[in-house]
Motif scaffolding. Structure first.
Motif, PDB file in Angstrom:
ATOM      1  N   LEU A  17      92.501   9.814 -19.058  1.00  0.00           N
ATOM      2  CA  LEU A  17      92.156   8.729 -18.144  1.00  0.00           C
ATOM      3  C   LEU A  17      90.648   8.612 -17.998  1.00  0.00           C
ATOM      4  O   LEU A  17      90.089   7.511 -17.954  1.00  0.00           O
ATOM      5  N   ASN A  20      89.526   6.995 -20.935  1.00  0.00           N
ATOM      6  CA  ASN A  20      90.181   5.712 -21.109  1.00  0.00           C
ATOM      7  C   ASN A  20      90.591   5.468 -22.558  1.00  0.00           C
ATOM      8  O   ASN A  20      90.260   4.451 -23.169  1.00  0.00           O
TER       9      ASN A  20
ATOM     10  N   MET B   1      80.249 -13.950 -11.927  1.00  0.00           N
ATOM     11  CA  MET B   1      81.626 -14.234 -11.480  1.00  0.00           C
ATOM     12  C   MET B   1      82.528 -14.439 -12.685  1.00  0.00           C
ATOM     13  O   MET B   1      82.098 -14.922 -13.726  1.00  0.00           O
ATOM     14  N   ILE B   2      83.792 -14.062 -12.486  1.00  0.00           N
ATOM     15  CA  ILE B   2      84.742 -14.207 -13.591  1.00  0.00           C
ATOM     16  C   ILE B   2      85.055 -15.687 -13.821  1.00  0.00           C
ATOM     17  O   ILE B   2      85.268 -16.440 -12.875  1.00  0.00           O
ATOM     18  N   THR B   4      87.366 -18.782 -15.938  1.00  0.00           N
ATOM     19  CA  THR B   4      88.753 -19.200 -15.714  1.00  0.00           C
ATOM     20  C   THR B   4      89.749 -18.589 -16.696  1.00  0.00           C
ATOM     21  O   THR B   4      90.857 -19.064 -16.800  1.00  0.00           O
ATOM     22  N   LEU B   6      91.529 -16.080 -16.475  1.00  0.00           N
ATOM     23  CA  LEU B   6      92.623 -15.318 -15.872  1.00  0.00           C
ATOM     24  C   LEU B   6      93.756 -16.283 -15.528  1.00  0.00           C
ATOM     25  O   LEU B   6      93.516 -17.328 -14.937  1.00  0.00           O
ATOM     26  N   ALA B   8      97.411 -17.575 -13.712  1.00  0.00           N
ATOM     27  CA  ALA B   8      97.909 -17.522 -12.334  1.00  0.00           C
ATOM     28  C   ALA B   8      98.750 -16.279 -12.098  1.00  0.00           C
ATOM     29  O   ALA B   8      98.814 -15.771 -10.984  1.00  0.00           O
ATOM     30  N   VAL B  11      96.117 -13.834 -11.105  1.00  0.00           N
ATOM     31  CA  VAL B  11      95.267 -14.187  -9.972  1.00  0.00           C
ATOM     32  C   VAL B  11      96.012 -14.049  -8.649  1.00  0.00           C
ATOM     33  O   VAL B  11      95.486 -13.495  -7.681  1.00  0.00           O
ATOM     34  N   VAL B  14      96.742 -10.350  -7.558  1.00  0.00           N
ATOM     35  CA  VAL B  14      95.458  -9.684  -7.308  1.00  0.00           C
ATOM     36  C   VAL B  14      94.854 -10.176  -5.999  1.00  0.00           C
ATOM     37  O   VAL B  14      94.379  -9.378  -5.170  1.00  0.00           O
ATOM     38  N   ALA B  59      94.665  -3.768  -7.786  1.00  0.00           N
ATOM     39  CA  ALA B  59      94.066  -5.054  -8.146  1.00  0.00           C
ATOM     40  C   ALA B  59      93.039  -4.882  -9.253  1.00  0.00           C
ATOM     41  O   ALA B  59      92.986  -5.667 -10.215  1.00  0.00           O
ATOM     42  N   SER B  60      92.237  -3.817  -9.148  1.00  0.00           N
ATOM     43  CA  SER B  60      91.219  -3.563 -10.167  1.00  0.00           C
ATOM     44  C   SER B  60      91.867  -3.290 -11.522  1.00  0.00           C
ATOM     45  O   SER B  60      91.424  -3.802 -12.557  1.00  0.00           O
ATOM     46  N   THR B  63      93.180  -6.683 -12.975  1.00  0.00           N
ATOM     47  CA  THR B  63      92.153  -7.567 -13.537  1.00  0.00           C
ATOM     48  C   THR B  63      91.573  -7.002 -14.812  1.00  0.00           C
ATOM     49  O   THR B  63      91.435  -7.732 -15.802  1.00  0.00           O
ATOM     50  N   LEU B  67      91.714  -8.733 -18.485  1.00  0.00           N
ATOM     51  CA  LEU B  67      90.496  -9.132 -19.202  1.00  0.00           C
ATOM     52  C   LEU B  67      90.386  -8.438 -20.546  1.00  0.00           C
ATOM     53  O   LEU B  67      89.947  -9.032 -21.529  1.00  0.00           O
ATOM     54  N   ARG B  70      94.581  -5.201 -22.923  1.00  0.00           N
ATOM     55  CA  ARG B  70      95.389  -3.985 -23.116  1.00  0.00           C
ATOM     56  C   ARG B  70      95.396  -3.244 -21.786  1.00  0.00           C
ATOM     57  O   ARG B  70      94.547  -3.502 -20.931  1.00  0.00           O
ATOM     58  N   VAL B  72      94.468  -1.010 -18.959  1.00  0.00           N
ATOM     59  CA  VAL B  72      93.334  -0.165 -18.574  1.00  0.00           C
ATOM     60  C   VAL B  72      93.722   0.504 -17.270  1.00  0.00           C
ATOM     61  O   VAL B  72      93.835  -0.156 -16.251  1.00  0.00           O
ATOM     62  N   VAL B  73      93.991   1.797 -17.318  1.00  0.00           N
ATOM     63  CA  VAL B  73      94.555   2.449 -16.124  1.00  0.00           C
ATOM     64  C   VAL B  73      93.666   3.567 -15.607  1.00  0.00           C
ATOM     65  O   VAL B  73      94.126   4.394 -14.847  1.00  0.00           O
TER      66      VAL B  73
ATOM     67  N   MET C   1      92.369 -22.172  -9.942  1.00  0.00           N
ATOM     68  CA  MET C   1      92.748 -20.778  -9.793  1.00  0.00           C
ATOM     69  C   MET C   1      91.557 -19.896  -9.512  1.00  0.00           C
ATOM     70  O   MET C   1      91.628 -18.945  -8.745  1.00  0.00           O
ATOM     71  N   SER C   2      90.425 -20.187 -10.116  1.00  0.00           N
ATOM     72  CA  SER C   2      89.288 -19.286  -9.911  1.00  0.00           C
ATOM     73  C   SER C   2      88.741 -19.398  -8.497  1.00  0.00           C
ATOM     74  O   SER C   2      88.086 -18.483  -8.013  1.00  0.00           O
ATOM     75  N   PHE C   5      90.769 -16.888  -6.552  1.00  0.00           N
ATOM     76  CA  PHE C   5      90.329 -15.538  -6.884  1.00  0.00           C
ATOM     77  C   PHE C   5      88.993 -15.208  -6.227  1.00  0.00           C
ATOM     78  O   PHE C   5      88.840 -14.181  -5.569  1.00  0.00           O
ATOM     79  N   ILE C  56      85.140  -5.561  -9.909  1.00  0.00           N
ATOM     80  CA  ILE C  56      86.093  -6.648 -10.188  1.00  0.00           C
ATOM     81  C   ILE C  56      85.326  -7.952 -10.381  1.00  0.00           C
ATOM     82  O   ILE C  56      85.618  -8.738 -11.276  1.00  0.00           O
ATOM     83  N   ARG C  57      84.311  -8.178  -9.542  1.00  0.00           N
ATOM     84  CA  ARG C  57      83.556  -9.432  -9.601  1.00  0.00           C
ATOM     85  C   ARG C  57      82.840  -9.613 -10.927  1.00  0.00           C
ATOM     86  O   ARG C  57      82.882 -10.674 -11.531  1.00  0.00           O
ATOM     87  N   SER C  59      83.390  -7.956 -13.650  1.00  0.00           N
ATOM     88  CA  SER C  59      84.246  -7.526 -14.762  1.00  0.00           C
ATOM     89  C   SER C  59      83.534  -6.529 -15.671  1.00  0.00           C
ATOM     90  O   SER C  59      83.554  -6.651 -16.882  1.00  0.00           O
TER      91      SER C  59
END
Lengths: 160, 117, 93
Positions: A17, A20, B1-2, B4, B6, B8, B11, B14, B59-60, B63, B67, B70, B72-73, C1-2, C5, C56-57, C59
């Motif tokens: 982990l 990763n 900022m991320i 679009t 992602l 629904a 989103v 999250v 949530a992290s 997302t 993104l 795959r 990501v844990v 959607m964004s 978020f 998160i913001r 990424s």
């Protein structure tokens, strides 16, 4: 000197982990590090847990998660002052305990303290009475029965 | 900022998790401020430590997995660590508070006995 | 959607910042030393959550390592403080 398998697997999982990745090279390296660490730690931790009925742990995990969610809701209501019809009294209660295994006691302590609304305040010298602080102490008998049936019974089945 | 990219399906859960985690953590810290004595205050932060941290970490994970395309844990590591460490912290503080209260009471009693005698 | 978020992220960040302020008030006011240590514990957990929100913001995964380090060192610091309150010294002979 024997290497406890479960703990070694957990260490390998933490290594993977942290990096990763699940590449074979990293798994090998993680295994090497974990076995070396376990050999070094075996002298410091002589007590090994005896796991009896490990499958009990699966429903028990969900029970604990549900209780954490529920008690979050209860504590949030107390903090925000939505509990109208009565005064909230908090205090200490003593619970007679039958669980003796140190690993089981450690897990019981972690569960009780993680649940908002109850906090572990100590164990008597001989390990037979558990002192607990409860935020919303309405019915003492109810709390004692809840802790003994919901948490202590499954832990005694797991750790014998 | 991320931007679009992602969908629904990511989103909405999250966003719900983030709102829940923020509210729970805020209420927990409010409890730290509002509740009357130390032993009651211990229960406030444990809300933020369980549900607050848990939902933000899920949530992290969602997302960054969406993104990266795959799973990501590696946030599980923080979860594991908080789960192991926060009970130890509050148990130690609880014992310290009990011990310090006992010492203070003994001192007060000794002072009272000295005054009386 | 964004929009959904970004407003959720904004909301959560505001909540964590407010929670840090509340914990700081308890840290300054706290009548006993154990109240201050508990407030410090809450403060660093909230700080860690704020860092995760930044992650998160933007990424980026760089914030993950910082959050892990804050969790590790905060735990060690709080345990040392609690041990000091309990015994008057951190490492006993």
């Amino acid at each position: 000197m024997r290497v406890p398998p479960l703990l070694t697997l957990v260490l390998v999982a933490i290594w993977l982990l942290l990096n990763n990745t699940i590449a074979p090279r990293d798994i090998l390296l993680g295994l090497l590090i974990a076995v070396l660490l376990m050999l070094a730690a075996a002298q410091m931790r002589p007590v090994q847990p005896r796991l009896r009925q490990l499958w009990v742990a699966i429903p028990f995990t969900f029970v604990v998660l549900w209780d954490i969610l529920k008690s979050n809701w209860n504590v949030a209501r107390i903090v925000l002052g939505i509990v109208k019809d009565r005064r909230v009294v908090s205090g200490f209660i003593d619970i007679p305990l039958d669980l003796r295994d140190p690993h089981g006691l450690a897990i019981l302590a972690a569960i009780i303290t993680s649940t908002p609304g109850t906090a572990w305040a100590g164990l008597s010298e001989d390990g037979s009475v558990l002192k607990l602080h409860v935020l919303d102490l309405r019915d003492e008998e109810e709390w004692i029965r809840m802790i003994k049936q919901r948490y202590e019974q499954p832990l005694m089945r797991i750790f014998g | 900022m991320i931007d679009t990219d992602l969908s629904a399906w990511v989103v909405i859960p999250v966003s719900l998790l983030l709102v829940l985690g923020g509210l729970v953590t805020l209420i927990g810290s409010l409890g730290l401020l509002r509740l009357p004595d130390f032993f009651a205050r211990v229960h406030g932060p444990s809300m933020g430590n369980t549900v607050g941290t848990g939902s933000v970490l899920i949530a992290s994970m969602l997302t960054s997995s969406a993104l990266a395309g795959r799973p990501v844990v590696h946030e599980l590591l923080i979860t594991l660590f908080i789960v192991m460490s926060s009970p130890v912290t509050s148990m130690m503080l609880m014992r310290a508070a009990l011990y310090r209260n006992k010492v203070r009471e003994e001192k007060q009693q000794a002072a009272r006995a000295a005054n009386a005698g | 959607m964004s929009v959904v978020f970004s407003s959720a992220v904004w909301f959560a960040q505001t909540c964590f910042a407010l929670a840090m302020v509340l914990a700081a008030v308890r840290l300054i006011r706290g009548p006993a030393a154990q109240d201050r240590v508990l407030a410090f514990d809450t403060l660093y957990i909230n700080g860690m959550l704020t860092l995760l929100m930044l992650g998160i913001r933007s990424s980026s995964t760089a914030y993950f390592d910082m959050a892990l380090l804050i969790a590790l060192f905060g735990f060690v610091g709080t345990i040392a403080l609690a041990k000091f309150l309990l015994r008057g010294e951190v490492i006993e002979p």
